[in-house]
Design an enzyme around this catalytic site. Structure first.
Site, short mmCIF file in Angstrom:
data_model
loop_
_atom_site.label_atom_id
_atom_site.label_comp_id
_atom_site.label_asym_id
_atom_site.label_seq_id
_atom_site.Cartn_x
_atom_site.Cartn_y
_atom_site.Cartn_z
N LYS A 88 1.19 -0.54 -0.23
CA LYS A 88 -0.19 -0.08 -0.42
C LYS A 88 1.01 1.54 0.09
O LYS A 88 0.30 2.72 -0.22
CB LYS A 88 -1.10 0.19 1.54
CG LYS A 88 -2.35 -1.66 0.84
CD LYS A 88 -3.24 -1.02 2.10
CE LYS A 88 -4.02 -1.99 1.61
NZ LYS A 88 -3.97 -3.43 1.89
C1 LIG Z 1 -4.10 -4.11 1.00
C2 LIG Z 1 -3.43 -5.55 1.61
C3 LIG Z 1 -4.52 -6.18 0.45
C4 LIG Z 1 -5.35 -6.42 -0.70
O1 LIG Z 1 -5.32 -5.94 -1.27
P1 LIG Z 1 -6.34 -4.98 -2.13
O2 LIG Z 1 -6.06 -3.83 -2.79
O3 LIG Z 1 -7.27 -4.49 -1.12
O4 LIG Z 1 -7.28 -5.85 -3.34
C5 LIG Z 1 -3.21 -8.35 0.09
N1 LIG Z 1 -2.13 -7.67 1.10
C6 LIG Z 1 -1.99 -7.56 1.52
C7 LIG Z 1 -0.73 -7.30 2.41
C8 LIG Z 1 -3.08 -5.76 2.37
O5 LIG Z 1 -2.10 -4.32 2.82
#
Ligand SMILES: *Cc1c(COP(=O)(O)O)cnc(C)c1O
Length: 471
Positions: free
Chosen positions: A113
């Site tokens: 993220k």
């Molecule tokens: C947010 C997250 C996901 C999921 O991603 P999306 O974009 O919500 O599908 C998967 N793995 C980790 C470690 C995350 O932080």
């Protein structure tokens, strides 16, 4: 580039106009009026670019109302070896013949993220400096989003962050990551309740238009369009790293929750990136896997949503999914509106038996698989023994799903977090405690700053009003 709503309402808007929001006024999601495409010469040129240069090209196609030189400057300050650990930003690590990891988790909070959130922080700041405005960001987190947002916004003069988290329900590492930030513009609010209650408070505050305007409330949730666009970049980067010519095809396996990451892959594919399969990997919270297998989209209730060892994928509904369904239905906003009305009324909708669902995998490349806790642990263990690489539980869901779908070209699994964030699960799987980067040693012992509030909309509003700097 104009942006429209998946439900067909409202006037088209520019990138700058939708930057601080993701939700359209009619309840739909903002989406590009069309996907930009590349010609062969441009695609060839992109192969030789650095991460920051590539990001400027990709984001520039969507953010076309920002002057290119300014965008390039913001982006070159964002994607540096200092912030992301390597000059490659998202290094590619081959694991076996035809299989590799695209490492997206070397940013400040050790999850993918950061890649979108860091650039969002720069874009917000730039926009506020230009307008002379200020912004109070309100969010709810179960772990990764909140810390990525706080690390991206910390120290920014025109921005304050009010982040709600469920008290005592995040891992000790995740908790310490957020609560140990000492920046005066960061406000951690531990809610006495579960994540859904924190999320509902954010929704309720956002629906109070007068409060929202008076206190200049903005959000950074996963439906933010700029976040999606920033994620498109690494699909190109991964493709170039895993291939030697633009005639080759690849597939991606994506650990999925709110469908933001894999939707960015869909956008890259619509732009012309030769992707065969987009493998949507879920854990036991399999609302997406169920849809791709059956055509039925059935949102889960809070009680049905399970706590798993890949907690960032523990979702009851996938907030970005509506954007894909808009494309699946040939951008028929009336049909999308009707489906989401049905979803609100009955908790589900059913596309099985429609020609659109029958042609979905062939037309859009989506396939899916679900993993259990035992499969996650086995994948973590096997990957360590066979390749010497330790993966986190979310990435393990991606690797496990990838197995089922060998395509013509390489399968690229997206690494969405580092094992250090989920040490207990890794130790259970392998008997080894994952290493943590030096800057996080002793993290849990640092002083923590947060307030505890009951799960009350009024109490949260009152707190924001008193600390917004606008009262
Ligand atoms: C947010 C997250 C996901 C999921 O991603 P999306 O974009 O919500 O599908 C998967 N793995 C980790 C470690 C995350 O932080």
């Amino acid at each position: 580039m104009n942006y429209i709503s998946t439900r067909g309402g409202g006037a088209p808007a520019s990138f700058s106009q939708i930057l601080l929001e993701g939700l359209a006024a009619d309840g739909g999601l903002a989406i590009a009026a069309h996907y930009p495409t590349l010609d062969a010469a441009e695609f060839e040129r992109w192969r030789g670019l650095s991460y920051a240069e590539l990001a400027t090209e990709v984001i520039g196609k969507f953010a076309d109302d920002l002057p290119r030189a300014r965008l390039a400057e913001l982006i070159s300050k964002t994607y540096t070896a200092e912030v992301f650990g390597t000059s490659e930003i998202t290094p590619y690590r081959p694991l076996a013949e035809g299989l590799g990891l695209l490492r997206l988790s070397n940013g400040p909070t050790l999850a993918f993220k950061d890649i979108a959130m860091q650039v969002l922080g720069r874009l917000f700041e730039d926009s506020l400096v230009r307008s002379g405005g200020t912004l109070n960001i309100l969010g709810a987190t179960s772990g990764d989003t909140g810390s990525a947002a706080e690390y991206a916004m910390r120290g920014k003069e025109r921005i304050r962050v009010f982040m709600l988290s469920p008290r005592g329900r995040m891992s000790p590492f995740q908790t310490a990551q957020m609560y140990s930030l000492a920046d005066a513009n960061i406000f951690n609010i531990a809610i006495e309740g579960v994540f859904d209650e924190a999320q509902d408070i954010v929704k309720a505050v956002s629906q109070d238009a007068a409060f929202k305007e008076r206190l200049r409330i903005g959000t950074v949730n996963s439906i933010n369009w700029a976040r999606v666009v920033a994620q498109v970049v690494y699909y190109f980067k991964g493709y170039f790293a895993a291939t030697t010519s633009n005639r080759e095809t690849v597939s991606f396996a994506v650990p999925s929750g709110n469908f933001g990451n894999i939707y960015a892959g869909h956008v890259a594919r619509m732009m012309g990136l030769p992707i065969e399969h987009l493998v949507c990997a879920t854990n036991e919270n399999d609302v997406l896997d169920e849809f791709f297998r059956s055509g039925v989209y059935r949102a889960r209730t809070a009680a049905e949503t399970r706590q798993t060892s890949s907690p960032s994928m523990d979702i009851s509904k996938a907030s970005n999914f509506e954007r894909f369904v808009f494309d699946l239905l040939d951008r028929d906003a009336e049909r999308v509106s009707a489906l989401w009305e049905e979803l609100a009324r009955t908790g589900q909708f059913d596309l099985s038996g429609t020609p659109e669902f029958a042609s979905l995998a062939g037309r859009f490349g989506f396939v899916s698989a679900r993993s259990s806790h035992a499969e996650r642990l086995a994948t973590i263990r096997a990957t360590l023994h066979e390749t010497g690489v330790m993966v986190d539980p979310h990435t393990a869901d991606g690797l496990n799903a990838a197995r089922a779908f060998h395509g013509a070209g390489p399968m690229i699994v997206l690494e969405t977090a580092l094992p250090a964030k989920f040490a207990a699960t890794i130790e259970a799987a392998t008997g080894v405690v994952p290493e943590r980067p030096a800057r996080f040693v002793g993290l849990e012992e640092r002083p923590q700053r947060y307030v505890v509030l009951p799960a009350s909309v009024e109490k949260v509003k009152d707190y924001i009003a008193r600390h917004s700097g606008l009262a």
